[in-house]
Scaffold this active site. Sequence first.
Site, PDB file in Angstrom:
ATOM      1  N   SER A 264       0.836  -1.206   0.000  1.00 31.43           N
ATOM      2  CA  SER A 264       0.000   0.000   0.000  1.00 31.43           C
ATOM      3  C   SER A 264       0.862   1.244   0.000  1.00 31.43           C
ATOM      4  O   SER A 264       2.061   1.195   0.255  1.00 31.43           O
ATOM      5  CB  SER A 264      -0.910  -0.008   1.221  1.00 31.43           C
ATOM      6  OG  SER A 264      -0.155   0.383   2.366  1.00 31.43           O
ATOM      7  N   LYS A 265       0.205   2.348  -0.252  1.00 30.60           N
ATOM      8  CA  LYS A 265       0.859   3.641  -0.273  1.00 30.60           C
ATOM      9  C   LYS A 265       1.578   3.895   1.053  1.00 30.60           C
ATOM     10  O   LYS A 265       2.672   4.426   1.094  1.00 30.60           O
ATOM     11  CB  LYS A 265      -0.224   4.692  -0.525  1.00 30.60           C
ATOM     12  CG  LYS A 265       0.189   6.110  -0.348  1.00 30.60           C
ATOM     13  CD  LYS A 265      -0.849   7.012  -0.981  1.00 30.60           C
ATOM     14  CE  LYS A 265      -1.218   8.213  -0.140  1.00 30.60           C
ATOM     15  NZ  LYS A 265      -0.156   8.946   0.454  1.00 30.60           N
TER      16      LYS A 265
END
Length: 508
Positions: A264-265
């Site tokens: 994920s970011k």
Amino acid sequence: MSHTRVRFAPSPTGPLHMGGVRTALYNYLFAKKTGGKFLLRIEDTDQKRYVDGAEEYIMEALKWCGILWDEGPDTGGGYGPYRQSERKDLYHQYALQLIKSGHAYYAFDTPEELDAMRKQLEAEKGSNPQYDSSSRMQMRNSLTLSDDEGNHLLGSQEHYVIRIRMPEDEEVLVNDLIRGEVRVNSNLLDDKVLFKSDGMPTYHLANVVDDYLMKITHVIRGEEWLPSAPLHVMLYRFLGWETATPRFAHLPLLLKPDGNGKLSKRDGDRLGFPVFPLQWKDPNTAEISSGYREAGYFPEAFVNMLALLGWNPGTDQEVFSMEELIHEFSLERVGKSGSKFDPEKAKWFNHQYLQSKSIGEISQQVAAQLEKNGIQADSTKIESVAALMRQRANFIDELCEQSMFFFKAPETYDPTFAKKRWKEETPGILNEVSGLLKELNPFDAQTIDAALHHYMEESGHGAGKIMPGLRLALVGSGTGPDVKDIMAIIGKEETISRIEKAVLIVSH
Ligand code: GLU
């Protein structure tokens, strides 16, 4: 397999995650490998989630990677338009067709009614409340209301949606090229919304209608869409397009470096690597997320790394040009399990490309970087530096940073190194060395090396007495490549001047 047609169908809701780039890449490789077409379709029917600049970002990112589409919003093609918002008028007729054939119905339930239904079902059944064959007959829709009532509601501009009428207890088969046969009982599927009264289709209807109209033969997309695939298969059947159902290939997830969950970011921010191809500035929060391009990655290295996150060539080869990837790629060699992203491996790939690119190309990028630091140098010198220094670096800016001393004489001298290696006799030795360097002609690495060896023999001083002092004078620290190579590149005059300056300034 001729006439394959595949599409990458991003929603412009933000920047493209590297997993999305990989999906685009696999589609592209598959199309090129099979002599087919690769389409870019922008799925922007959900106006609420639309983000300014995201579509431009997606196109720029794909172009940077060299993932070029044959048909798309900007290039056109025989099956356009390629932006769903521009195809808006097309979808309603298919929703109506489904209503006519009994495979869909109007539903008028308000959010409050839906909420109440959920709560009631939760209390009754304990779990998984959904709008489906078990609950639809208790709701307010065209199946439960009289025709008059239904028509009245439709005419009165009341909010409504069109839902698919999932059949009861049927086995739905999705034949996936990566997962194999996936079978789901239709009782587990809910009556998904296909169309809304704002005149917009939902993702499911628009996606299937467009795949059909654009003659898509293979749907290659992320695993998060696997649960939607049975619904899509049903839609093909209900619309009478069963024989045109595309083959599906759902790609495994990209996992965090430790393998625990989807990349994920936030992992990127936390562990210090980009998860986006290009830098992205959120138009609402002004928050900046880093990108591979801005971090100094070559697009070829980024693409090469992504290609191997999920696909393997079946050999030990790791470095592939786009041409080679096209040649080698096959969906059969895409694994079922998620691929761990390894940021160190990403750097390794960039290192490989830094070594294999032509010196001319590297030098141009080095020159541009130097210029940003206010340094102008002639191209022959930059080329020599690049050739000598690149094997120590992963990135152009790293190469420049480690090479600054070639372009700027040291202004300070590492005191720890000086204390250890700059002895009482060092200034005398350096004076003698600079004296004989003055006489050298040509001033190249080989001649310098021979002269230094000759001096060592004559004077009886070992390399340990000479080299550290010379290095400190030339570099300002104890690092860097061979002193003879440094001297040859900066030239005789600069070498002598640096030695003389150090002799005056450095003390042990
Ligand atoms: N618009 C969907 C997305 O953003 C496309 C999924 C698909 O390829 O069907 O991922």
